[in-house]
Design a protein around this motif. Sequence first.
Motif, PDB file in Angstrom:
ATOM      1  N   ILE A   1      44.385  41.639  55.741  1.00 36.24           N
ATOM      2  CA  ILE A   1      43.555  40.900  54.791  1.00 36.24           C
ATOM      3  C   ILE A   1      44.427  40.521  53.598  1.00 36.24           C
ATOM      4  O   ILE A   1      45.089  41.378  53.010  1.00 36.24           O
ATOM      5  N   GLU A   2      44.445  39.256  53.257  1.00 36.30           N
ATOM      6  CA  GLU A   2      45.117  38.802  52.046  1.00 36.30           C
ATOM      7  C   GLU A   2      44.048  38.549  50.987  1.00 36.30           C
ATOM      8  O   GLU A   2      42.990  37.995  51.289  1.00 36.30           O
ATOM      9  N   TYR A   3      44.312  38.982  49.764  1.00 39.57           N
ATOM     10  CA  TYR A   3      43.316  38.784  48.709  1.00 39.57           C
ATOM     11  C   TYR A   3      43.993  38.365  47.411  1.00 39.57           C
ATOM     12  O   TYR A   3      45.149  38.702  47.148  1.00 39.57           O
ATOM     13  N   THR A   4      43.246  37.609  46.618  1.00 37.29           N
ATOM     14  CA  THR A   4      43.756  37.103  45.350  1.00 37.29           C
ATOM     15  C   THR A   4      42.950  37.698  44.203  1.00 37.29           C
ATOM     16  O   THR A   4      41.719  37.694  44.228  1.00 37.29           O
ATOM     17  N   VAL A   5      43.650  38.218  43.213  1.00 31.86           N
ATOM     18  CA  VAL A   5      43.025  38.742  42.000  1.00 31.86           C
ATOM     19  C   VAL A   5      43.318  37.751  40.875  1.00 31.86           C
ATOM     20  O   VAL A   5      44.464  37.608  40.462  1.00 31.86           O
ATOM     21  N   PRO A   6      42.318  37.029  40.378  1.00 39.24           N
ATOM     22  CA  PRO A   6      42.577  35.980  39.382  1.00 39.24           C
ATOM     23  C   PRO A   6      42.873  36.498  37.981  1.00 39.24           C
ATOM     24  O   PRO A   6      43.465  35.785  37.175  1.00 39.24           O
ATOM     25  N   ASN A   7      42.449  37.752  37.684  1.00 42.35           N
ATOM     26  CA  ASN A   7      42.668  38.316  36.350  1.00 42.35           C
ATOM     27  C   ASN A   7      43.235  39.727  36.466  1.00 42.35           C
ATOM     28  O   ASN A   7      42.955  40.440  37.433  1.00 42.35           O
ATOM     29  N   ASP A   8      44.032  40.140  35.473  1.00 45.34           N
ATOM     30  CA  ASP A   8      44.550  41.505  35.448  1.00 45.34           C
ATOM     31  C   ASP A   8      43.373  42.479  35.491  1.00 45.34           C
ATOM     32  O   ASP A   8      42.382  42.298  34.775  1.00 45.34           O
ATOM     33  N   ARG A   9      43.497  43.517  36.306  1.00 44.03           N
ATOM     34  CA  ARG A   9      42.357  44.400  36.499  1.00 44.03           C
ATOM     35  C   ARG A   9      42.800  45.815  36.839  1.00 44.03           C
ATOM     36  O   ARG A   9      43.857  46.024  37.421  1.00 44.03           O
ATOM     37  N   ILE A  10      41.979  46.795  36.449  1.00 48.98           N
ATOM     38  CA  ILE A  10      42.172  48.185  36.858  1.00 48.98           C
ATOM     39  C   ILE A  10      41.143  48.512  37.932  1.00 48.98           C
ATOM     40  O   ILE A  10      39.972  48.137  37.819  1.00 48.98           O
ATOM     41  N   PHE A  11      41.588  49.212  38.973  1.00 43.92           N
ATOM     42  CA  PHE A  11      40.719  49.542  40.096  1.00 43.92           C
ATOM     43  C   PHE A  11      40.625  51.053  40.282  1.00 43.92           C
ATOM     44  O   PHE A  11      41.617  51.766  40.144  1.00 43.92           O
ATOM     45  N   PHE A  12      39.427  51.516  40.602  1.00 41.20           N
ATOM     46  CA  PHE A  12      39.189  52.903  40.997  1.00 41.20           C
ATOM     47  C   PHE A  12      38.888  52.841  42.490  1.00 41.20           C
ATOM     48  O   PHE A  12      37.869  52.292  42.905  1.00 41.20           O
TER      49      PHE A  12
ATOM     50  N   ILE B   1      35.703  52.093  49.095  1.00 37.58           N
ATOM     51  CA  ILE B   1      34.984  51.621  47.912  1.00 37.58           C
ATOM     52  C   ILE B   1      36.022  51.235  46.865  1.00 37.58           C
ATOM     53  O   ILE B   1      36.930  52.020  46.557  1.00 37.58           O
ATOM     54  N   VAL B   2      35.905  50.025  46.336  1.00 39.51           N
ATOM     55  CA  VAL B   2      36.789  49.561  45.269  1.00 39.51           C
ATOM     56  C   VAL B   2      35.930  49.231  44.055  1.00 39.51           C
ATOM     57  O   VAL B   2      35.042  48.379  44.130  1.00 39.51           O
ATOM     58  N   ILE B   3      36.192  49.928  42.945  1.00 34.75           N
ATOM     59  CA  ILE B   3      35.464  49.680  41.702  1.00 34.75           C
ATOM     60  C   ILE B   3      36.411  48.967  40.744  1.00 34.75           C
ATOM     61  O   ILE B   3      37.443  49.504  40.356  1.00 34.75           O
TER      62      ILE B   3
END
Length: 314
Positions: A72-83, A131-133
């Motif tokens: 799976i390829e995914y794009t994150v448009p903004n800087d983000r922190i993930f739990f 789960i991705v928060i």
Amino acid sequence: MNNEYKLKFSKPLLEVKDITGKIPDTCPYPIPFAQKSLLFEFEGASFINQQLYYETFKIDMFHLNTDEPFLIEYTVPNDRIFFNFILHGQVFFGTEDQTLITAPKDCTFYLSAEKAGSYSAKVPKGSTDVIVISLLPGWIASAVDNYPTLSEAVEHLLLSKNRYEVLPHCRIDDQVREWMFEFLSVKYKNTIVQQSLLGTRIAMTLCYYEELLASTSMGKMYQIKRYIDRNILSTDLDLSLMCEKVYLSERTIIRRFKEEYGVSVKAYYNQVRMQQARQLIENEKLPIKEVVNKIGFFDESAFRRAYRKYLLEL
């Protein structure tokens, strides 16, 4: 916080179904109050994404069942922190060219940060549940303000110039699992009440994560990693100072660091210096002589050899 992931799959997509409120029995972690649920069907694979989005965080529950490795390829448009919570299976997270970032195993959770850009997630054959928060930086900074270890770590995640950062993986034990099931079984339909209850559970899990980082060998190895990150200008590593910092022998540090991060202390130190050098050369367009001084090298020819070797190994 709206849906912010753009997904691209390695297999041809056959069909997309809106299954909101109609999660199939084959999904082991149905969220009855999910605001949106989608089923992606492929030849030999199915992918379910249950979504909840609130003002300060967004939750994605992913269930993938595949008869062969799946990308799976995914794009994150903004800087983000993930739990991140790997409930079942394993995921190999990487850059868009599949350079490995981290490979969390079954029943682990951890914090990570990603700058805006494209990334990849490779999943082995079988069933995987994650789960991705996605957390707003201001919210998590406030949530961990009273946790010394995690507060420092989150500050590093937010200020780091690196494209991605990963904190230590911790085991999902009975306590975390209990919170997760409470988390998934919230029955209130009011979104404000949902956000309050879910936010409380997230904060409780962050508090527990703080305790694990502060008390376990994983946390101590993270302290060593941060020490190296802060001292890349040193011409050599002083392992004796690290020993005093975490109350471990040099031999134990060398062994546990490699177990946790997959590379030796010295190799990681060299890697960090070369990453910094690459950023200064490619992004800030600094001349080699200036870069040499900024990353603690005294000999330009030695730096050139080390940098060429680093680029060849990418």
